[in-house]
Design a protein around this motif. Structure first.
Motif, PDB file in Angstrom:
ATOM      1  N   PHE A 117      -1.920  -1.595  -6.228  1.00 49.24           N
ATOM      2  CA  PHE A 117      -2.556  -0.572  -5.401  1.00 49.24           C
ATOM      3  C   PHE A 117      -2.564   0.749  -6.155  1.00 49.24           C
ATOM      4  O   PHE A 117      -1.594   1.101  -6.838  1.00 49.24           O
ATOM      5  CB  PHE A 117      -1.782  -0.370  -4.095  1.00 49.24           C
ATOM      6  CG  PHE A 117      -2.218  -1.262  -2.971  1.00 49.24           C
ATOM      7  CD1 PHE A 117      -3.482  -1.133  -2.408  1.00 49.24           C
ATOM      8  CD2 PHE A 117      -1.348  -2.220  -2.457  1.00 49.24           C
ATOM      9  CE1 PHE A 117      -3.872  -1.950  -1.358  1.00 49.24           C
ATOM     10  CE2 PHE A 117      -1.734  -3.028  -1.401  1.00 49.24           C
ATOM     11  CZ  PHE A 117      -3.000  -2.888  -0.849  1.00 49.24           C
ATOM     12  N   ASP A 157       0.848  -1.183   0.000  1.00 50.71           N
ATOM     13  CA  ASP A 157       0.000   0.000   0.000  1.00 50.71           C
ATOM     14  C   ASP A 157       0.890   1.241   0.000  1.00 50.71           C
ATOM     15  O   ASP A 157       1.666   1.448   0.941  1.00 50.71           O
ATOM     16  CB  ASP A 157      -0.898  -0.021   1.238  1.00 50.71           C
ATOM     17  CG  ASP A 157      -1.942   1.089   1.228  1.00 50.71           C
ATOM     18  OD1 ASP A 157      -1.741   2.091   0.521  1.00 50.71           O
ATOM     19  OD2 ASP A 157      -2.955   0.952   1.944  1.00 50.71           O
ATOM     20  N   SER A 186      -5.170   3.764  -2.299  1.00 52.67           N
ATOM     21  CA  SER A 186      -5.222   2.462  -1.619  1.00 52.67           C
ATOM     22  C   SER A 186      -6.332   1.569  -2.156  1.00 52.67           C
ATOM     23  O   SER A 186      -6.754   0.623  -1.475  1.00 52.67           O
ATOM     24  CB  SER A 186      -5.373   2.632  -0.101  1.00 52.67           C
ATOM     25  OG  SER A 186      -4.255   3.310   0.437  1.00 52.67           O
ATOM     26  N   ARG A 195     -11.151  -0.295   0.315  1.00 60.08           N
ATOM     27  CA  ARG A 195     -10.714  -0.876   1.586  1.00 60.08           C
ATOM     28  C   ARG A 195     -11.864  -1.470   2.399  1.00 60.08           C
ATOM     29  O   ARG A 195     -11.702  -2.467   3.098  1.00 60.08           O
ATOM     30  CB  ARG A 195      -9.986   0.210   2.406  1.00 60.08           C
ATOM     31  CG  ARG A 195      -9.418  -0.252   3.738  1.00 60.08           C
ATOM     32  CD  ARG A 195      -8.445  -1.410   3.608  1.00 60.08           C
ATOM     33  NE  ARG A 195      -7.357  -1.150   2.706  1.00 60.08           N
ATOM     34  CZ  ARG A 195      -6.254  -0.479   3.035  1.00 60.08           C
ATOM     35  NH1 ARG A 195      -6.111   0.036   4.230  1.00 60.08           N
ATOM     36  NH2 ARG A 195      -5.294  -0.317   2.154  1.00 60.08           N
TER      37      ARG A 195
END
Length: 487
Positions: A266, A209, A270, A286
């Motif tokens: 990524f 990330d 993110s 996420r």
């Protein structure tokens, strides 16, 4: 009516460049914002064309990567060589033997090293470090190894010393160039030991990330992309070092034993791209995770955040999907493209490059790039430019140099051709390696897991033969050459 709307949309898109230029001139936007807006224009994507071929390798080119400045490209090949290119001039800067005993799968520059530090991994399982010395001489050294092939590595953002590798042994390792030491962080285990002896996930991909260097995601021979917090891995006294922090999978693929993952990436926000073999590409936010134990949750995940009333917020975990390409034959990567990751890019078994809008998943561009398979597509760090490679022995450079905007071919979509995760193995030693790996995984299962199964050498061999027979039963090519059409 549709043609009028398309013409208007094209005019608006092209007109944005003029408007942004005027805004920059009067100081309404910064130079950096102007560059980002210009680089994201779809008009540039539709004008991408072949600038040149970089030809020096004598085998399939399995990896391409730019340095931070974007003026040097590094490539690695089945010929076991690593080449540093001045891609703009089409010239070789440095070419050297990697020291690997088999195909080079990945090569990357370590940041902030003046392009003198390069790390590689390969089909021999080795992880190596190359140092470019004064005068262009190169020294290589062995840092560590995996049991089986090591497909990918990931560099800690901003670090000139630390990087991570994954291999078909399921092991994730951390390397520190200051000490030359390798730390075994964890071995990735399959969910619920569903296949009996397949307790270890053979890893094909790893990514970090960019906004949080403590988070690493890995994926391979099952349907889950697993996110780990490396602060909890490999330390003394850690009891959950093999436990992921979260897992990602499209709801309809949960429990599907015929898919695996070949590529991860990524975005700067993110977001996580996951490319499946025999399937499609998916984009996860996420909050779309299934938790550390996917078997314990339904395809709809519940957010851990709660309101003051204590009610849980239900989040739909269905990701954005990108269709049209075919990913059945090789370990293909996937990537974002654009200054703010506005596009998604992938190669295909049909020898073409596919480009989608990230938002909405619409396919906007298909480019013929290889006579066989395109495996790697690497975006330039600052420009609207791509490097690609595949089964052919060259690297191709793509820039927006076309006078005309490309249109999509009439026949595009390549329906995935089910083959199962185990691909064709060409060499006898590869078959033997898989057999030994299979038996090692059987022996690693706790006794209680083998109560109803007594493995024997003959049974191991029979199951291995059946696996390859099922995955290669048709013996045909993986795509119809007539399906592949150029722009």
């Amino acid at each position: 009516m549709d043609s009028k709307m398309n013409k208007r949309a094209r005019f608006d898109d092209s007109g944005k460049a003029v408007v942004n230029f005027l805004k920059r001139e009067v100081g309404e936007i910064s130079t950096r914002s102007f560059a980002n807006r210009l680089g994201a224009l779809e008009d540039f994507v539709l004008r991408l064309g072949l600038l040149r071929k970089l030809e020096r390798h004598k085998g399939c080119v399995n990896t391409v990567s730019f340095n931070a400045a974007g003026d040097v490209l590094v490539s690695g090949s089945d010929d076991r060589r690593v080449i540093l290119w001045n891609w703009e001039a089409g010239k070789v800067k440095i070419s050297f033997q990697s020291g690997h005993n088999n195909n080079v799968f990945q090569a990357k520059f370590m940041p902030y090293t003046d392009d003198r530090s390069i790390v590689t991994c390969a089909a021999d399982g080795q992880v190596r470090h190359a140092q470019v010395l004064n005068g262009g001489r190169v020294e290589t050294s062995l840092l560590g190894s995996h049991q089986g092939r090591a497909h990918k590595l990931a560099i800690e953002p901003g670090s000139p010393y630390i990087f991570y590798t994954c291999g078909e042994d399921g092991l994730v390792q951390r390397f520190d160039l200051r000490t030359g030491a390798a730390v075994e962080l964890f071995t990735c285990q399959s969910v619920g030991n569903r296949a009996g002896y397949m307790s270890t996930v053979q890893l094909n991909a790893i990514a970090m990330d960019p906004r949080n260097p403590n988070l690493v995601v890995v994926a391979g021979s099952d349907e889950y992309a697993r996110l780990y917090d490396i602060r909890k891995c490999g330390g003394e006294g850690s009891t959950d070092s093999g436990q992921p922090a979260d897992c990602y999978c499209p709801p309809h693929l949960i429990g599907d034993e015929h898919v695996g993952i070949t590529g991860l990436a990524f975005s700067e926000l993110s977001e996580l791209l996951v490319s499946y073999n025999d399937e499609y590409i998916y984009l996860f936010n996420r909050d779309m995770g299934l938790g550390p134990n996917p078997n314990a949750v339904s395809p709809v995940s519940l957010s851990s955040d709660t309101s003051e009333m204590g009610a849980e917020k239900v989040v739909n975990c269905t990701p954005q999907v990108y269709k049209g390409h075919r990913n059945c034959e090789t370990v293909k990567g996937v990537n974002f493209f654009g200054p703010k990751c506005e596009y998604v890019i992938s190669g295909s078994d049909c020898g073409r490059i596919f480009i989608w809008r990230k938002k909405g998943g619409e396919l906007i561009r298909v480019m013929k790039a290889d006579e066989d398979v395109v495996n790697c597509i690497e975006p330039h760090p600052h420009m609207t430019m791509l490097a690609s490679s595949g089964i052919e022995s060259d690297v191709k450079i793509w820039t927006p140099n076309s006078r005309h905007r490309a249109t999509l071919p009439e026949k595009i979509e390549q329906n995935p051709k089910p083959r199962g995760w185990m691909h064709r193995l060409a060499l006898p030693e590869e078959v033997m390696m898989q057999l030994f790996s299979l038996r090692r995984r059987r022996n690693s299962i706790p006794e209680r897991g083998r109560e109803n199964s007594t493995p024997t050498p003959n049974r191991d061999i029979l199951e291995l033969i059946m696996t390859f027979s099922n995955s290669n039963g048709d013996g045909s090519s993986d795509y119809n050459a007539g399906d592949a059409s150029e722009d």
